[in-house]
Design an enzyme around this catalytic site. Structure first.
Site, PDB file in Angstrom:
ATOM      1  N   SER A 125     -13.382  37.612  -6.863  1.00 37.25           N
ATOM      2  CA  SER A 125     -12.260  37.862  -5.956  1.00 37.25           C
ATOM      3  C   SER A 125     -12.178  39.325  -5.551  1.00 37.25           C
ATOM      4  O   SER A 125     -12.386  40.223  -6.370  1.00 37.25           O
ATOM      5  CB  SER A 125     -10.943  37.456  -6.622  1.00 37.25           C
ATOM      6  OG  SER A 125      -9.832  37.847  -5.837  1.00 37.25           O
ATOM      7  N   GLU A 127      -9.548  40.773  -5.130  1.00 35.13           N
ATOM      8  CA  GLU A 127      -8.410  41.346  -5.859  1.00 35.13           C
ATOM      9  C   GLU A 127      -8.884  42.296  -6.962  1.00 35.13           C
ATOM     10  O   GLU A 127      -8.158  43.200  -7.359  1.00 35.13           O
ATOM     11  CB  GLU A 127      -7.552  40.231  -6.461  1.00 35.13           C
ATOM     12  CG  GLU A 127      -6.787  39.394  -5.448  1.00 35.13           C
ATOM     13  CD  GLU A 127      -5.571  40.115  -4.883  1.00 35.13           C
ATOM     14  OE1 GLU A 127      -4.950  40.910  -5.616  1.00 35.13           O
ATOM     15  OE2 GLU A 127      -5.248  39.876  -3.704  1.00 35.13           O
ATOM     16  N   TYR A 149      -4.458  38.118 -12.597  1.00 34.16           N
ATOM     17  CA  TYR A 149      -5.511  37.341 -11.936  1.00 34.16           C
ATOM     18  C   TYR A 149      -6.737  38.213 -11.679  1.00 34.16           C
ATOM     19  O   TYR A 149      -7.876  37.831 -11.968  1.00 34.16           O
ATOM     20  CB  TYR A 149      -4.978  36.778 -10.625  1.00 34.16           C
ATOM     21  CG  TYR A 149      -6.017  36.123  -9.745  1.00 34.16           C
ATOM     22  CD1 TYR A 149      -6.430  34.811  -9.973  1.00 34.16           C
ATOM     23  CD2 TYR A 149      -6.584  36.810  -8.664  1.00 34.16           C
ATOM     24  CE1 TYR A 149      -7.377  34.201  -9.164  1.00 34.16           C
ATOM     25  CE2 TYR A 149      -7.530  36.214  -7.854  1.00 34.16           C
ATOM     26  CZ  TYR A 149      -7.922  34.913  -8.103  1.00 34.16           C
ATOM     27  OH  TYR A 149      -8.869  34.317  -7.298  1.00 34.16           O
TER      28      TYR A 149
END
Length: 327
Positions: A125, A127, A149
Site C-alpha cells: 500500500s 499508505e 494499517y
C-alpha cells in the site's frame, strides 16, 4: 492450465483479479476464512461465482495455509487478505497488524516449507510511504507509515523482500495507490460519496458528512490495477512495483466531479465533521509509476474523473433496478 489461489477473494481486488485470471485460462481457487458462510457478493456481481473453486483458509493459521498449499499446489498465490480500511485500523490496530503481517509471514513460510515453485504476489500500500509532501513516491522512497494499517503493510513488504533475498522465493509486492470501483463497501470514502450523492439526486434530503476534504490522493480504476498484479508474476525475476496513475487530486475535486455528473452543486450538500478526521493522516499522496511502465508495460488507463463517472453510472443503474423491483 495454471492454478491460482487468491487469498481475500471476496474483496474488490479479489473479484476483479478472479475475472482477469479466468480470462487468461486459469483454474482459480478463492480463499476465504469461511467459504461456506461468506456471501461472495462481489463474485456474484461480476457473474463469476460459479467459476471459482471456493476454499476455506485462514492465513493467520500456519497449518491452514500449509494444508491448502499442499492440497491445491497453485502456480501463483495472490495475498489480498487482511483488514483493508485505514480508518478502521485506528479502532482495531491489533486485528489489523495480525491479519496483514502475520498472514503474509504464514504464506511465505508455508511456501518455503513446501518447496513448491509457487510465485507470491503481496498487496502492499502507498499508505506505507506516509507524507512525502509534493515528492512523487517510487520504489526507493523510504517508508514512514502514519496509521496501524500502514505499519502492518510496511512490515509485510519487508517480510516479502527478506524471503526473496534470503530464501530465493519468487515473491513480490505491488505498492498500490488508491484504486476504486463500485465493488468498494460504503465505509470507503469514494463509495460513500457516490452512494450518498446518487441518493440525493433521487430526492433524498440527507447531507454528505465527511472528514477532511482537503486531502489529496492518486485515484485509479481497480479493474485496471489487478492487471499489474498479474503482470508482476509473469516476469523472469520477482520485484516490487509502485502502481498508480501519476496524477494527484484533492478529495473535494472527486466530490465535485461526482456531483457534476448528477447536475448538482456539491457545496450545497457537503458538510465537514471533525469526528471523521483521523488521528494521523496523509495530507497528499503523489506517485511515480515509471518503473511499472518500463518493465511491466503497464500504465493506468483511467484517471480520477473517469473513475468518478464510472462509479456514478453504476450506482444510478443499481438504484434504477431497485426501483423497478419495488414497483
Amino acid at each position: 492450465m495454471k492454478k491460482a489461489l487468491i487469498c481475500g477473494v471476496s474483496g474488490q481486488d479479489g473479484a476483479y483479479l478472479s475475472k482477469l485470471l479466468l480470462s487468461h485460462g486459469y483454474e482459480v481457487y478463492g480463499g476465504s476464512r469461511d467459504a461456506q458462510m461468506s456471501s461472495f457478493k462481489n463474485l456474484a456481481e461480476l457473474g463469476i461465482r460459479s467459476e471459482i473453486t471456493l476454499v476455506s483458509v485462514n492465513i493467520n493459521d500456519f497449518r491452514s495455509v500449509l494444508q491448502t498449499l499442499l492440497k491445491i499446489k497453485p502456480d501463483e498465490v495472490y495475498n489480498l487478505a487482511g483488514q483493508s480500511s485505514v480508518g478502521l485500523s485506528f479502532e482495531q490496530p491489533v486485528e489489523t497488524l495480525e491479519s496483514i503481517s502475520v498472514g503474509t509471514l504464514n504464506l511465505l513460510e508455508a511456501i518455503r516449507f513446501t518447496n513448491l515453485p509457487i510465485k507470491l504476489y503481496n498487496a502492499g500500500s502507498s499508505e506505507s510511504f506516509g507524507d512525502t509532501g509534493q515528492a512523487p513516491a517510487d520504489e526507493n522512497t523510504p517508508f514512514r507509515p502514519r496509521s496501524p494499517y500502514a505499519v502492518a503493510k510496511a512490515a509485510a513488504f519487508w517480510q516479502v523482500a527478506n524471503y526473496r533475498e534470503a530464501y530465493q522465493l519468487y515473491a513480490c509486492t505491488g505498492i498500490l495507490f488508491n484504486h476504486e470501483s463500485p465493488l468498494r463497501p460504503e465505509r470507503f470514502v469514494t463509495r460513500k460519496i457516490v452512494a450518498t450523492a446518487c441518493r440525493i439526486s433521487q430526492g433524498s434530503s440527507e447531507k454528505l458528512i465527511l472528514g477532511n476534504i482537503e486531502i489529496a490522493r492518486d485515484w485509479g480504476w481497480a479493474p485496471n490495477y489487478v492487471e499489474a498484479m498479474w503482470l508482476m508474476l509473469q516476469q523472469d525475476k520477482p520485484d516490487d512495483f509502485v502502481i498508480a496513475t501519476g496524477h494527484t487530486c484533492k478529495l473535494k475535486d472527486f466530490i465535485r466531479v461526482v456531483f457534476d455528473c448528477l447536475g448538482l452543486n456539491w457545496e450545497d450538500y457537503v458538510e465537514s465533521d471533525l469526528t471523521f478526521y483521523r488521528p494521523t493522516d496523509i495530507a497528499e499522496g503523489h506517485a511515480n509509476p515509471e518503473k511499472a511502465k518500463r518493465i511491466l508495460g503497464w500504465e493506468a488507463q483511467y484517471k480520477m474523473e473517469d473513475v468518478a463517472k464510472f462509479m456514478v453510472e453504476h450506482q444510478l443503474s443499481k438504484l434504477q433496478k431497485t426501483s423497478l423491483i419495488e414497483q
